[in-house]
Design a protein around this motif. Structure first.
Motif, PDB file in Angstrom:
ATOM      1  N   PRO A 185     -18.613  91.556  46.335  1.00  0.00           N
ATOM      2  CA  PRO A 185     -17.255  91.623  45.781  1.00  0.00           C
ATOM      3  C   PRO A 185     -16.317  92.419  46.679  1.00  0.00           C
ATOM      4  N   LEU A 212      -9.823  94.745  45.042  1.00  0.00           N
ATOM      5  CA  LEU A 212      -8.508  94.119  44.993  1.00  0.00           C
ATOM      6  C   LEU A 212      -7.492  94.831  45.893  1.00  0.00           C
ATOM      7  N   ASP A 222      -3.975  90.246  39.947  1.00  0.00           N
ATOM      8  CA  ASP A 222      -4.763  90.472  38.733  1.00  0.00           C
ATOM      9  C   ASP A 222      -4.564  89.312  37.761  1.00  0.00           C
ATOM     10  N   PHE A 274      -6.134  85.933  39.429  1.00  0.00           N
ATOM     11  CA  PHE A 274      -7.596  85.826  39.408  1.00  0.00           C
ATOM     12  C   PHE A 274      -8.141  85.663  37.988  1.00  0.00           C
ATOM     13  N   ARG A 275      -7.426  86.215  37.010  1.00  0.00           N
ATOM     14  CA  ARG A 275      -7.816  85.963  35.614  1.00  0.00           C
ATOM     15  C   ARG A 275      -7.712  84.472  35.296  1.00  0.00           C
ATOM     16  N   GLU A 310     -10.701  82.423  37.189  1.00  0.00           N
ATOM     17  CA  GLU A 310     -12.093  82.616  36.793  1.00  0.00           C
ATOM     18  C   GLU A 310     -12.616  81.498  35.888  1.00  0.00           C
ATOM     19  N   VAL A 363     -13.827  82.048  41.010  1.00  0.00           N
ATOM     20  CA  VAL A 363     -14.128  83.439  41.351  1.00  0.00           C
ATOM     21  C   VAL A 363     -14.879  84.106  40.214  1.00  0.00           C
ATOM     22  N   TYR A 418     -14.461  87.761  38.609  1.00  0.00           N
ATOM     23  CA  TYR A 418     -13.424  88.775  38.709  1.00  0.00           C
ATOM     24  C   TYR A 418     -13.617  89.888  37.698  1.00  0.00           C
ATOM     25  N   GLN A 419     -13.570  91.114  38.200  1.00  0.00           N
ATOM     26  CA  GLN A 419     -13.525  92.301  37.341  1.00  0.00           C
ATOM     27  C   GLN A 419     -12.088  92.799  37.336  1.00  0.00           C
ATOM     28  N   PRO A 420     -11.368  92.648  36.213  1.00  0.00           N
ATOM     29  CA  PRO A 420      -9.930  92.947  36.203  1.00  0.00           C
ATOM     30  C   PRO A 420      -9.619  94.425  36.447  1.00  0.00           C
ATOM     31  N   GLY A 448     -10.002  96.649  40.314  1.00  0.00           N
ATOM     32  CA  GLY A 448     -10.249  95.217  40.396  1.00  0.00           C
ATOM     33  C   GLY A 448     -11.218  94.864  41.515  1.00  0.00           C
ATOM     34  N   VAL A 484     -13.296  91.267  43.203  1.00  0.00           N
ATOM     35  CA  VAL A 484     -13.323  89.809  43.145  1.00  0.00           C
ATOM     36  C   VAL A 484     -14.231  89.251  44.234  1.00  0.00           C
TER      37      VAL A 484
END
Length: 471
Positions: free
Chosen positions: A179, A182, A214, A217-218, A221, A226, A228-230, A256, A258
């Motif tokens: 990952p 961000l 942010d 990428f939401r 997903e 991707v 993605y961890q917001p 974040g 990704v």
């Protein structure tokens, strides 16, 4: 990223695996369910979207709930239309029918499924480039575009640039699929490469870009592009608000993280190739000749080069493969030394059954040295000792190949030091070697050797070699 930039080779999953991944993505599976749900009574508006009255039924058909249920159903329907799963029959009446591509999801080939998924991806990417319009609706329910500072082309180019850098960062040799923070990804397209310490203005631009990414990428997903961890919601709270729980300011993941999925890597490569980039994938050369293999892997990182070569060898009988590799390694052009190095590395993966091919080139001026190395390493009997001229020629060829592959690396510096130490009178003998790269190699040795006296000897030898070659 220019279209002439060399892109790293990527290792893709099989098309069958990728097709299964595509079918299981939330967005495409919802789009397919809505396409099958639609019937004679289904109605769409002038843009092809479901009319408001039918959104609740679509939400129910998908089993969705919560504040975003209607928006998610609307997006799934839009993907169904754009991907050819649903076809508008009569624009005036707003009637629809199942699209031709809907059947491909159950009876088509993996390539067919991936083509549908790529269409869905393009719809999501287009949506991700559109800003949030909720705050721009006037009293009459119309969107006031005059209040919107939005450059559609610029926004699309920004997202393409970010995704291109994400491809480069996640396709690397050292940590494929790791990952990416961000902030680092946003900075890669905002901060100039020649800027030392970013200014406050640039840092503010990076922060703004992170917030845009942010949201984007939401959106990307659910289509499987991707993981993605917001961004941590606490970071976006007002400064005077107390955080709900203690926070660790050193935890970069809070800002974040990704990475491209295997499906996303496939999709991004497809988009890059369509845009004119050369985006190699491991396995591309498996059905090509040995010349294409050796030239094609010349710039590959070691792991990717070995994986490509292994796939190439799997399709061939060992002895025939060895003969083809050796024939392709000949030459006096600038790329020949690196080609021979790749040939030697490829031959290290071939078993003892290839021995006859190596014995056939023992007297070859260009291949005799590497043939002796291979035979000795494989414990072959009666391997003739190389002449002094062959040893020096192979030395020049090897250093020239390392220069082409790695430049002035620490490994090459160590090799240069070792050569000068092991051979008395090395420079006096080596400048006479009849090899196109002799002078270049000696000049490199003069640059790389830490001992000033030895470096001077190397430069003098390079001058002699250049004079001998008529340069």
């Amino acid at each position: 990223m220019s279209d002439s930039s060399p892109l790293p080779p990527v290792r893709l999953h099989t098309e069958a695996e990728l097709a299964r991944d595509a079918l299981s993505t939330p967005l495409l599976s919802r789009a397919a369910r809505l396409a099958r749900w639609a019937g004679p009574d289904t109605r769409v508006d002038a843009g092809g979207g479901l009319v408001d009255e039918q959104l609740p039924a679509a939400v129910e058909a998908l089993g969705l709930s919560g504040d975003d249920a209607a928006a998610d159903a609307s997006e799934a329907w839009r993907v169904a239309v754009d991907a050819g799963l649903v076809e508008v029959v009569d624009e005036e009446e707003g009637t629809v029918t199942a699209g031709e591509d809907l059947a491909l999801l159950t009876s088509g080939s993996p390539q067919d499924v991936l083509a549908v998924w790529l269409s869905a991806l393009e719809t999501v990417l287009a949506d991700a480039s559109v800003p949030d319009l909720d705050g721009l609706v006037d009293e009459e329910g119309e969107v006031d575009l005059s209040a919107l500072d939005w450059d559609p082309e610029g926004e699309a180019e920004f997202l393409d640039g970010v995704l291109g850098n994400l491809y480069l960062l996640t396709a690397g040799e050292d940590t494929p699929g790791a990952p990416v923070p961000l902030p680092a990804l946003a900075a890669s397209v905002i901060v100039p490469s020649d800027m030392g310490e970013p200014t406050n203005d640039v840092l503010e631009q990076v922060s703004d870009a992170m917030m845009r990414l942010d949201d984007q990428f939401r959106m990307l997903e659910p289509v499987g592009f991707v993981v993605y961890q917001p961004v941590d919601e606490a970071l976006m709270a007002d400064a005077d608000e107390e955080p709900a729980a203690p926070v660790d300011d050193t935890d970069v993941s809070r800002y974040g993280m990704v990475r491209l999925t295997p499906l996303g890597l496939y999709g991004m490569r497809a988009r890059l190739m369509e845009a004119g980039f050369e985006a190699p994938a491991v396995g591309d050369l498996a059905d090509k000749g040995a010349d294409a293999l050796l030239d094609g892997t010349a710039e590959f990182p070691p792991g990717a080069a070995q994986a490509e070569t292994e796939q190439w060898l799997e399709r061939r009988e060992s002895l025939a493969a060895a003969r083809e590799l050796l024939a392709a390694a000949r030459g006096s052009d600038a790329g020949a030394p690196l080609r021979r190095l790749r040939c030697q590395q490829a031959l290290s993966l071939v078993g003892a059954s290839a021995e006859p091919a190596l014995r056939e080139v023992l007297d070859d001026a260009e291949l005799g040295g590497l043939a002796r190395v291979w035979l000795t390493e494989h414990g072959a009997a009666d391997v003739p000792a190389p002449s002094e001229a062959m040893v020096y020629w192979l030395t020049i060829d090897t250093v020239a190949a390392q220069l082409a592959a790695e430049g002035n690396s620490e490994e090459l510096r160590a090799l240069v030091e070792g050569l000068a130490q092991q051979h008395g009178g090395f420079f006096e003998a080596v400048w006479r070697v009849d090899h196109p790269s002799t002078a270049d190699v000696l000049e490199a040795m003069g640059r790389l050797h830490p001992d000033k006296k030895v470096a001077k000897e190397a430069r003098k030898a390079a001058f002699k070699a250049r004079s001998q070659q008529g340069g």
